[in-house]
Design a protein around this motif. Structure first.
Motif, PDB file in Angstrom:
ATOM      1  N   ASN A  24       5.156  -1.914   7.736  1.00 24.68           N
ATOM      2  CA  ASN A  24       6.389  -1.151   7.793  1.00 24.68           C
ATOM      3  C   ASN A  24       6.704  -0.584   6.411  1.00 24.68           C
ATOM      4  N   ILE A  25       7.728   0.281   6.362  1.00 26.64           N
ATOM      5  CA  ILE A  25       8.139   0.886   5.101  1.00 26.64           C
ATOM      6  C   ILE A  25       9.226   0.031   4.463  1.00 26.64           C
ATOM      7  N   TRP A  26       9.048  -0.273   3.171  1.00 33.57           N
ATOM      8  CA  TRP A  26      10.014  -1.044   2.397  1.00 33.57           C
ATOM      9  C   TRP A  26      10.599  -0.164   1.302  1.00 33.57           C
ATOM     10  N   LEU A  27      11.851  -0.419   0.967  1.00 37.19           N
ATOM     11  CA  LEU A  27      12.598   0.362  -0.035  1.00 37.19           C
ATOM     12  C   LEU A  27      13.178  -0.582  -1.071  1.00 37.19           C
ATOM     13  N   ALA A  28      13.108  -0.157  -2.354  1.00 35.11           N
ATOM     14  CA  ALA A  28      13.707  -0.962  -3.423  1.00 35.11           C
ATOM     15  C   ALA A  28      14.201  -0.040  -4.524  1.00 35.11           C
ATOM     16  N   PRO A  29      15.271  -0.448  -5.231  1.00 34.42           N
ATOM     17  CA  PRO A  29      15.642   0.284  -6.446  1.00 34.42           C
ATOM     18  C   PRO A  29      14.486   0.230  -7.446  1.00 34.42           C
ATOM     19  N   SER A  30      14.292   1.286  -8.186  1.00 30.67           N
ATOM     20  CA  SER A  30      13.174   1.327  -9.120  1.00 30.67           C
ATOM     21  C   SER A  30      13.247   0.251 -10.186  1.00 30.67           C
ATOM     22  N   ASP A  31      14.455  -0.194 -10.504  1.00 24.60           N
ATOM     23  CA  ASP A  31      14.613  -1.193 -11.555  1.00 24.60           C
ATOM     24  C   ASP A  31      14.800  -2.602 -11.019  1.00 24.60           C
ATOM     25  N   ASP A  32      14.612  -2.778  -9.700  1.00 24.67           N
ATOM     26  CA  ASP A  32      14.793  -4.121  -9.124  1.00 24.67           C
ATOM     27  C   ASP A  32      13.935  -4.247  -7.864  1.00 24.67           C
ATOM     28  N   ALA A  56       0.852  -1.188   0.000  1.00 20.86           N
ATOM     29  CA  ALA A  56       0.000   0.000   0.000  1.00 20.86           C
ATOM     30  C   ALA A  56       0.888   1.238   0.000  1.00 20.86           C
ATOM     31  N   CYS A  57       0.293   2.401  -0.292  1.00 24.42           N
ATOM     32  CA  CYS A  57       0.968   3.699  -0.161  1.00 24.42           C
ATOM     33  C   CYS A  57       2.308   3.716  -0.890  1.00 24.42           C
ATOM     34  N   VAL A 102      13.052   9.445   4.342  1.00 25.75           N
ATOM     35  CA  VAL A 102      11.639   9.095   4.229  1.00 25.75           C
ATOM     36  C   VAL A 102      10.961   9.464   5.548  1.00 25.75           C
ATOM     37  N   LEU A 103       9.862  10.170   5.461  1.00 25.04           N
ATOM     38  CA  LEU A 103       9.154  10.688   6.628  1.00 25.04           C
ATOM     39  C   LEU A 103       7.895   9.875   6.906  1.00 25.04           C
ATOM     40  N   TYR A 104       7.592   9.700   8.168  1.00 28.09           N
ATOM     41  CA  TYR A 104       6.321   9.088   8.559  1.00 28.09           C
ATOM     42  C   TYR A 104       5.940   9.594   9.939  1.00 28.09           C
ATOM     43  N   ASP A 105       4.670   9.425  10.288  1.00 28.51           N
ATOM     44  CA  ASP A 105       4.240   9.831  11.627  1.00 28.51           C
ATOM     45  C   ASP A 105       3.570   8.656  12.333  1.00 28.51           C
ATOM     46  N   GLN A 106       3.605   8.695  13.656  1.00 28.31           N
ATOM     47  CA  GLN A 106       2.973   7.679  14.486  1.00 28.31           C
ATOM     48  C   GLN A 106       2.493   8.305  15.783  1.00 28.31           C
ATOM     49  N   GLN A 130       1.120   3.918   9.003  1.00 32.92           N
ATOM     50  CA  GLN A 130      -0.079   4.095   8.181  1.00 32.92           C
ATOM     51  C   GLN A 130       0.175   4.874   6.899  1.00 32.92           C
ATOM     52  N   SER A 131       1.214   5.700   6.854  1.00 32.54           N
ATOM     53  CA  SER A 131       1.512   6.473   5.651  1.00 32.54           C
ATOM     54  C   SER A 131       2.963   6.934   5.714  1.00 32.54           C
ATOM     55  N   HIS A 132       3.465   7.420   4.584  1.00 31.23           N
ATOM     56  CA  HIS A 132       4.837   7.951   4.547  1.00 31.23           C
ATOM     57  C   HIS A 132       4.993   8.796   3.296  1.00 31.23           C
ATOM     58  N   LEU A 133       6.088   9.561   3.230  1.00 32.26           N
ATOM     59  CA  LEU A 133       6.422  10.351   2.056  1.00 32.26           C
ATOM     60  C   LEU A 133       7.914  10.655   2.060  1.00 32.26           C
ATOM     61  N   TRP A 134       8.422  11.029   0.888  1.00 28.05           N
ATOM     62  CA  TRP A 134       9.835  11.369   0.763  1.00 28.05           C
ATOM     63  C   TRP A 134      10.056  12.835   1.092  1.00 28.05           C
ATOM     64  N   ALA A 135      11.134  13.119   1.820  1.00 30.03           N
ATOM     65  CA  ALA A 135      11.600  14.496   1.945  1.00 30.03           C
ATOM     66  C   ALA A 135      12.155  14.929   0.596  1.00 30.03           C
ATOM     67  N   PRO A 136      12.093  16.222   0.272  1.00 24.21           N
ATOM     68  CA  PRO A 136      12.541  16.677  -1.058  1.00 24.21           C
ATOM     69  C   PRO A 136      13.996  16.363  -1.381  1.00 24.21           C
TER      70      PRO A 136
END
Length: 650
Positions: A42-50, A20-21, A77-81, A66-72
């Motif tokens: 939890n938040i997962w990270l992957a290379p865009s091509d893999d 999700a998200c 990566v930012l999230y709140d709880q 529940q949600s997250h977003l990238w800092a500029p």
């Protein structure tokens, strides 16, 4: 219901989604998403091509993210709880290079929120904190790499302060006693009044943001019209330009270019979401995206150069789908289905319907029927069905077209399911939302009764087998239905619904103090004797002795909006009057159930409760109570197959 239609397991509907998200990093090199790790989101990270090399970058073990977003800057990566639903949010930053997790707002008992992100300040964000005064949020600039914090502006008493892309404080809004809103400009370190929003426009007029030109303000504005339009207002000249309006509904979403902050498109939602291009070239993007997948779509994330978009599609008959869109080549890559277990499940279509209220007001509503009851998909069953009326919260929210877990679930169990945008719902113009003022126990409730009458008259619902179910205001509507019109509904399911409007308004979160006059004007004023008398007559608790139909109540013990006392009061009154009630209490939840174990357990109980009254199909409770914090202070004996001892926890 046809026994050949398989039961969709509750876990497939209410358990964790597989993904999700989905978000893309500013440089397009990485994707992040939410997914379970040992059963916790939890938040997962992957290379865009893999994507197959994805790894978790958080390790929450309790409530889930529940949600997250990238800092500029593309490095954090930012999230709140919050803590067990108390809504005292902390904002965290995960450094994707070092893996370090930094609490950017390490202050207990404070409700932090992100007020502004900007590519012009890639290493920082503006955050609202009510640490100085719990009723007011001052604005701070916080470095996402170090956590260093500096005060940007002290809040002089405003409900909202707006900053531009350069983190310059620009505007403030203060609610007046009559519910109108006075706007102020921040100039030379002083606040100066410059604009006023009349009370009738106060819920349909708001700031979208500043464009590239610091004098160009984008607003959704209903002044001098009924439905709210997207407007560009030049603060220097005072001239305004209408960019999009629709006589049926308000502008509901705006697509903004991430660096220049220019408007690209806007959407209106009447029965369904409709996008209109407002910048050169965007019409080709929107036209292409309309061909990719069934359902309505939204752009949920994009790269800094705006060449790649993450697009989410929603359709009632399939789980959410995520695509990566290459704007230059007009191609998409399918990424994920949020719930693969539902990919081939027997999901029913959702039918938008317009229901006339008794005074002629049109109520945009959504109807879902069991698959085999409507073989030609006309929206009318071959014979009337037991029905569940689902009531949304707010009440200043709305129901929408698209995948809905409760619609899927209840239709699969053999019920017609109807959601109604009663007066007071948002999105349909200021006359519609204002028609709900001080009508919680009046015409807002009448709209729900009118919807039931409509469903019976059109051969959809059986008159004596209609249940009402909802959360927050929907929970209030459930309690009101069983007290004000006890003969209309066969039973009710109330989730975090207020029973006593006086105690509800006297116990709102402290940071809602700046908008208290909105509640006083639109619900009732507990500060006057006349207001208290009105609220008392509008409160289900006052008429608890009228309840004669089965009732199930769910409550989070940490709810800061509708506190536990609301459910406790009506349960105690029912017990005193020897009226049966089942009360499910969750000590680690707030305003609604976030932990999937808790949501699953409550819905398992609700399914058996509804079947006892309405006769629908049931999946055995089985192990659907495992891992939940469920406590049943009252009435466990009224739920079939519930082996949990009354008064104990799982």
């Amino acid at each position: 219901m046809d026994a050949n239609t398989p039961l969709i397991p509750r876990r497939h509907i209410f358990g964790n989604p597989e993904r999700a998200c989905v978000r893309i990093s500013p440089d397009g090199q990485h994707l992040t998403w939410l997914a379970p790790l040992d059963g916790v989101m939890n938040i997962w990270l992957a290379p865009s091509d893999d994507l197959d090399t994805a790894r978790p970058i958080t390790r929450d073990t309790h409530r889930g993210i529940q949600s997250h977003l990238w800092a500029p800057n593309g490095r954090v990566v930012l999230y709140d709880q919050d803590r067990d639903g108390d809504e005292n949010w902390h904002i965290y930053g995960i450094n994707v290079e070092s893996g370090q997790c930094l609490d950017l707002t390490p202050i207990d008992g404070v409700a932090a929120f992100v007020a502004k992100l900007s590519y012009h300040h890639p290493d920082s964000l503006v955050v609202g904190l009510n640490d100085r005064d719990e009723s007011l949020h001052d604005l701070y600039v916080i470095n996402v790499l170090t956590g260093e914090r500096r005060l940007l502006v002290e809040n002089p008493g405003y409900q909202l302060i707006t900053v531009d892309r350069d983190f310059q404080v620009r505007l403030g809004e203060k609610m007046e006693a009559d519910g109108s809103v006075q706007r102020y400009r921040f100039e030379r370190e002083e606040w100066r009044p410059f604009d006023r929003i009349p009370v009738e426009d106060s819920m349909t007029t708001y700031i979208v943001g500043f464009e590239n030109d610091p004098d160009q303000l984008l607003m959704v504005d209903s002044r001098d019209r009924d439905t709210a339009a997207l407007v560009r207002w030049n603060l220097a000249s005072g001239k305004s330009e209408t960019l999009l309006s629709d006589e049926r509904a308000d502008v509901s979403d705006v697509m903004i270019q991430p660096v220049t902050h220019t408007v690209q498109a806007a959407a209106v939602e009447y029965e369904r979401l409709e996008w209109t291009p407002l910048a050169a070239g965007i019409e080709n993007d929107l036209a292409y995206l309309n061909t990719v997948c069934d359902g309505d779509f939204s752009v949920v994330s994009r790269t800094r150069d705006d060449r790649q978009w993450i697009v989410a599609y929603s359709s009632p008959e399939q789980p959410g789908r995520f695509y990566r869109y290459d704007r230059a080549n007009k191609t998409t890559d399918f990424l994920f289905n949020s719930r693969p277990d539902l990919e081939n499940a027997p999901l029913s279509p959702m039918h938008p319907v317009i229901i006339p209220a008794r005074d002629g007001l049109n109520l945009v509503s959504y109807l879902t029927l069991p698959l085999e009851s409507d073989p030609d998909r006309s929206g009318v069953p071959s014979a009337p069905l037991p029905m569940v009326l689902l009531v949304h919260g707010g009440p200043w929210g709305r129901d929408s077209y698209g995948p809905d877990a409760k619609h899927h679930w209840l239709a699969n169990r053999g019920y017609a399911v109807l959601s109604v945008n009663f007066r007071g719902s948002s999105g349909f113009g200021k006359a519609f939302i204002n028609a709900g003022d001080r009508e919680w126990a009046g015409n807002m409730h009448n709209d729900l009764v009118d919807a039931v009458d409509w469903a019976v008259e059109h051969g959809i619902a059986q008159r004596d087998k209609v249940a009402i179910m909802g959360g927050s205001y929907g929970g209030y509507a459930t309690l009101a239905s069983l007290t004000f019109t006890p003969d209309v509904f066969a039973c009710g399911v109330d989730l975090v619904g207020p029973a006593n409007l006086i105690t509800l308004l006297e116990s709102i979160p402290p940071y809602w103090a700046t908008i208290f006059d909105m509640f006083a004007n639109r619900v009732g004023d507990p500060r006057t004797e006349a207001g208290r008398a009105f609220l008392r007559e509008s409160s289900p608790l006052t008429f608890v002795d009228r309840i004669c139909k089965p009732l199930l109540i769910g409550q989070g013990a940490n709810d800061p909006r509708v506190k536990q006392q609301e459910s406790d009061q009506i349960v105690a009154a029912m017990k005193e009057n020897d009226i049966p009630v089942t009360y499910a209490l969750y000590p680690d939840e707030g305003h609604g159930f976030v932990r999937p174990e808790n949501a699953l357990s409550f819905n398992a109980i609700a399914e058996h409760f509804l079947a006892t009254v309405l006769g629908g199909r049931v999946e055995p409770i089985g192990n659907d109570l495992e891992g939940a914090s469920l406590h049943i202070p009252e009435g466990g004996q009224y739920i079939q197959d519930l082996t949990l001892d009354q008064g104990s926890s799982t």
